[in-house]
Design an enzyme around this catalytic site. Structure first.
Site, PDB file in Angstrom:
ATOM      1  N   HIS A   1       0.843  -1.206   0.000  1.00  0.00           N
ATOM      2  CA  HIS A   1       0.000   0.000   0.000  1.00  0.00           C
ATOM      3  C   HIS A   1       0.879   1.257   0.000  1.00  0.00           C
ATOM      4  O   HIS A   1       0.683   2.159  -0.815  1.00  0.00           O
ATOM      5  CB  HIS A   1      -0.907  -0.039   1.237  1.00  0.00           C
ATOM      6  CG  HIS A   1      -1.773   1.170   1.434  1.00  0.00           C
ATOM      7  ND1 HIS A   1      -3.135   1.149   1.246  1.00  0.00           N
ATOM      8  CD2 HIS A   1      -1.481   2.445   1.818  1.00  0.00           C
ATOM      9  CE1 HIS A   1      -3.647   2.346   1.505  1.00  0.00           C
ATOM     10  NE2 HIS A   1      -2.654   3.160   1.852  1.00  0.00           N
ATOM     11  N   GLU A   2       1.850   1.308   0.888  1.00  0.00           N
ATOM     12  CA  GLU A   2       2.695   2.511   0.992  1.00  0.00           C
ATOM     13  C   GLU A   2       3.510   2.713  -0.280  1.00  0.00           C
ATOM     14  O   GLU A   2       3.651   3.825  -0.776  1.00  0.00           O
ATOM     15  CB  GLU A   2       3.610   2.441   2.217  1.00  0.00           C
ATOM     16  CG  GLU A   2       2.879   2.442   3.563  1.00  0.00           C
ATOM     17  CD  GLU A   2       1.823   3.531   3.681  1.00  0.00           C
ATOM     18  OE1 GLU A   2       1.971   4.591   3.057  1.00  0.00           O
ATOM     19  OE2 GLU A   2       0.813   3.323   4.386  1.00  0.00           O
TER      20      GLU A   2
ATOM     21  N   HIS B   1       1.605   4.228  -3.061  1.00  0.00           N
ATOM     22  CA  HIS B   1       1.491   5.693  -2.995  1.00  0.00           C
ATOM     23  C   HIS B   1       2.633   6.341  -3.772  1.00  0.00           C
ATOM     24  O   HIS B   1       2.460   7.379  -4.419  1.00  0.00           O
ATOM     25  CB  HIS B   1       1.510   6.183  -1.546  1.00  0.00           C
ATOM     26  CG  HIS B   1       0.193   6.040  -0.839  1.00  0.00           C
ATOM     27  ND1 HIS B   1      -0.993   6.498  -1.378  1.00  0.00           N
ATOM     28  CD2 HIS B   1      -0.135   5.502   0.368  1.00  0.00           C
ATOM     29  CE1 HIS B   1      -1.989   6.239  -0.524  1.00  0.00           C
ATOM     30  NE2 HIS B   1      -1.490   5.636   0.534  1.00  0.00           N
TER      31      HIS B   1
ATOM     32  N   TYR C   1      -4.653  14.283  -2.978  1.00  0.00           N
ATOM     33  CA  TYR C   1      -5.046  13.522  -1.800  1.00  0.00           C
ATOM     34  C   TYR C   1      -6.231  14.164  -1.086  1.00  0.00           C
ATOM     35  O   TYR C   1      -6.146  14.582   0.079  1.00  0.00           O
ATOM     36  CB  TYR C   1      -3.837  13.386  -0.865  1.00  0.00           C
ATOM     37  CG  TYR C   1      -3.897  12.178   0.020  1.00  0.00           C
ATOM     38  CD1 TYR C   1      -3.836  10.891  -0.519  1.00  0.00           C
ATOM     39  CD2 TYR C   1      -4.025  12.308   1.394  1.00  0.00           C
ATOM     40  CE1 TYR C   1      -3.902   9.784   0.292  1.00  0.00           C
ATOM     41  CE2 TYR C   1      -4.082  11.201   2.214  1.00  0.00           C
ATOM     42  CZ  TYR C   1      -4.024   9.946   1.648  1.00  0.00           C
ATOM     43  OH  TYR C   1      -4.073   8.839   2.461  1.00  0.00           O
TER      44      TYR C   1
ATOM     45  N   GLU D   1      -6.088   6.268  -2.408  1.00  0.00           N
ATOM     46  CA  GLU D   1      -6.119   5.245  -1.358  1.00  0.00           C
ATOM     47  C   GLU D   1      -6.505   3.872  -1.921  1.00  0.00           C
ATOM     48  O   GLU D   1      -5.926   2.846  -1.562  1.00  0.00           O
ATOM     49  CB  GLU D   1      -7.131   5.655  -0.285  1.00  0.00           C
ATOM     50  CG  GLU D   1      -6.537   6.481   0.812  1.00  0.00           C
ATOM     51  CD  GLU D   1      -5.350   5.779   1.450  1.00  0.00           C
ATOM     52  OE1 GLU D   1      -5.492   4.627   1.916  1.00  0.00           O
ATOM     53  OE2 GLU D   1      -4.258   6.364   1.474  1.00  0.00           O
TER      54      GLU D   1
ATOM     55  N   ASP E   1     -10.588  13.408   7.489  1.00  0.00           N
ATOM     56  CA  ASP E   1      -9.788  12.499   6.659  1.00  0.00           C
ATOM     57  C   ASP E   1      -9.701  12.985   5.205  1.00  0.00           C
ATOM     58  O   ASP E   1      -9.860  12.211   4.269  1.00  0.00           O
ATOM     59  CB  ASP E   1     -10.422  11.086   6.757  1.00  0.00           C
ATOM     60  CG  ASP E   1      -9.633  10.015   6.010  1.00  0.00           C
ATOM     61  OD1 ASP E   1      -8.410  10.164   5.870  1.00  0.00           O
ATOM     62  OD2 ASP E   1     -10.257   9.034   5.575  1.00  0.00           O
TER      63      ASP E   1
ATOM     64  N   HIS F   1      -9.913   7.601   3.291  1.00  0.00           N
ATOM     65  CA  HIS F   1      -9.826   6.212   3.757  1.00  0.00           C
ATOM     66  C   HIS F   1     -11.202   5.589   3.965  1.00  0.00           C
ATOM     67  O   HIS F   1     -11.314   4.443   4.369  1.00  0.00           O
ATOM     68  CB  HIS F   1      -9.044   6.115   5.066  1.00  0.00           C
ATOM     69  CG  HIS F   1      -7.595   6.467   4.924  1.00  0.00           C
ATOM     70  ND1 HIS F   1      -7.142   7.750   5.032  1.00  0.00           N
ATOM     71  CD2 HIS F   1      -6.505   5.692   4.673  1.00  0.00           C
ATOM     72  CE1 HIS F   1      -5.829   7.769   4.866  1.00  0.00           C
ATOM     73  NE2 HIS F   1      -5.412   6.546   4.641  1.00  0.00           N
TER      74      HIS F   1
END
Lengths: 354, 99
Positions: free
Chosen positions: A173-174, A177, A188, A197, A270, A275
């Site tokens: 996931h990271e 990005h 974002y 996301e 958020d 998310h």
């Protein structure tokens, strides 16, 4: 500076040839064409990718791709919030006695291999960029993030969260990005942010499925399995299969993700629910992958990958993504074919009209 | 003095919140918090301290402090938390998490 092993093409094709074939079609020719077509397209692709700013995004077989080398570095932030911290493990270096260090190192390597073998991509920038991670960030820090140039992992508080390197899809996931930042650049916030996301969840989950050799039907589609401690009633952080059902626990409450546009979150928290609303495109991907069948990274994954690298832009919406993935599925796997029908139906089922 | 604290975002995307009257805390904690609010120069902070380019999966915070004569709300992104405000956010995060 070493930017990986990509070389400039020796022959430069006449300018008018460079842009006539869209990149994803070029990729198909590389996969299915004759040797001569393949060679021409490979040259064309590298020229146009150079001109587009050095992207390398084709999804051909690994043999057609300039061989990349894994380069990784793991740092120990030692409980501080200063990055990157102390260098504790480099490419080819000995394993550490520290579990988080080894997990970050090994999962980054798997993500590198996954991207290289499945999508022909050399690292997150397509040019062999070194993958840097810092572990032990902050004190009892319940989070992992991408700071624009590296991965950062907290240890968790030990009560609700374990260490964040524990789940391989979190690492995927990271790093995704980082890919998004180099490709579509989805901002974002609001829908583009929820898509940013969602792409991270999609390729994080696909990394896990690829490592476990699971088909779409076999996979659990849970994000962050094992991140919660045993005292929390949870399968994980998010469910792509059934958004909103990953956890329901007296201490932490209930998974807030919607699976359909009718439950879209419109608040300001958020960054406009990036998310939260990611549940909608997450579920669309799941539905498409399961309807297509087989390994999710092969067809559904490729459609999403090409959309991310070649079609989506900073401000793309859910509807844009629906329209684009339907088009790409048709271009890659046949107009009116099973894959295209599956993608179209998936977006319709989550209430997004392309 | 009343304090309200909310955290959103982060990889987990879980909402964390706590709201309380300072008088409801023990004397030592109340004193410490009063000090942290004062050290932060809270009432002089801008209403929004936002990052130009958000770092994916970072937290977002919203704090409101209401005194006898004034009330102030600050929204701040984790990657740009002013140094003088960080200890107050740390304290409130632990407090919210332990409830």
């Amino acid at each position: 500076m070493d930017r990986g092993s990509r070389k400039s093409p020796e022959r430069v094709f006449p300018r008018q040839l460079v842009f006539i074939v869209p990149p994803h079609i070029q990729k198909e020719i590389i996969r299915n064409g004759t040797a001569a077509e393949r060679e021409a397209m490979l040259h064309q692709l590298s020229v146009s990718e150079m001109l587009r700013g050095g992207r390398q995004a084709f999804a051909g077989p690994a043999a057609a791709v300039p061989a990349g080398r894994r380069r990784r570095a793991v740092y120990d932030a030692g409980g501080s919030e200063q990055l990157p911290g102390l260098l504790v493990r480099e490419e080819g270096g000995r394993a550490s006695r520290n579990r988080a260090v080894n997990e970050a190192y090994s999962a980054s390597g798997r993500m590198y291999d996954f991207m290289a073998k499945v999508y022909g991509r050399s690292s997150i920038d397509g040019r062999g960029m070194r993958l840097d991670a810092s572990v032990h960030f902050g004190v009892r820090y319940d989070n992992a993030f991408w700071n624009g140039s590296q991965m950062v992992y907290g240890d968790g508080d030990g009560m609700v969260f374990n260490r964040f390197t524990r789940a391989i899809d979190v690492v995927g996931h990271e790093l995704t990005h980082g890919i998004t930042q180099n490709e579509a650049g989805l901002q974002y916030r609001d829908q583009p942010g929820a898509l940013n996301e969602s792409f991270s969840d999609v390729f994080g989950s696909l990394l896990k499925q690829w490592v476990k050799k699971q088909t779409a039907a076999q996979a659990d589609w849970i994000i962050g399995e094992g991140l919660f401690t045993r005292r929390i009633k949870a399968a994980g952080l998010r469910s792509m299969k059934a958004p909103g059902t990953a956890y329901d626990d007296p201490l932490i409450g209930r998974d807030p993700q919607p699976a359909h546009m009718k439950d879209y979150y419109r608040g300001a928290d958020d960054n406009g629910g990036v998310h939260i609303n990611s549940g909608i495109p997450n579920h669309a991907f799941y539905l498409a992958a399961v309807a297509i069948g087989g390994n999710a990274w092969e067809k559904a994954g490729r459609v999403w990958y090409v959309a991310l690298c070649d079609r989506l832009r900073r401000g793309s919406s859910f509807a844009d993504t629906a329209r684009i993935t339907v088009a790409v599925a048709g271009e890659l796997f046949g107009r009116g074919g099973k894959a295209q029908a599956a993608v179209q139906s998936a977006w319709k089922q989550v209430g997004v009209a392309g | 003095m009343k304090i309200s604290f909310e955290r959103s975002g982060g990889f987990a995307g879980m909402h964390l919140a706590v709201k309380f009257e300072l008088g409801s805390l023990g004397g030592a904690d109340a004193g410490r918090l009063r000090q942290l609010v004062s050290d932060a120069g809270f009432f002089d902070l801008p209403a929004q301290v936002l990052s130009k380019e958000r770092q994916p999966d970072r937290f977002s915070y919203r704090l409101t402090v209401t005194g006898k004569e004034r009330s102030h709300t600050v929204e701040v992104d984790e990657e740009v938390v002013p140094g003088q405000l960080a200890p107050l956010i740390d304290w409130l995060t632990r407090m919210a998490a332990s409830r």
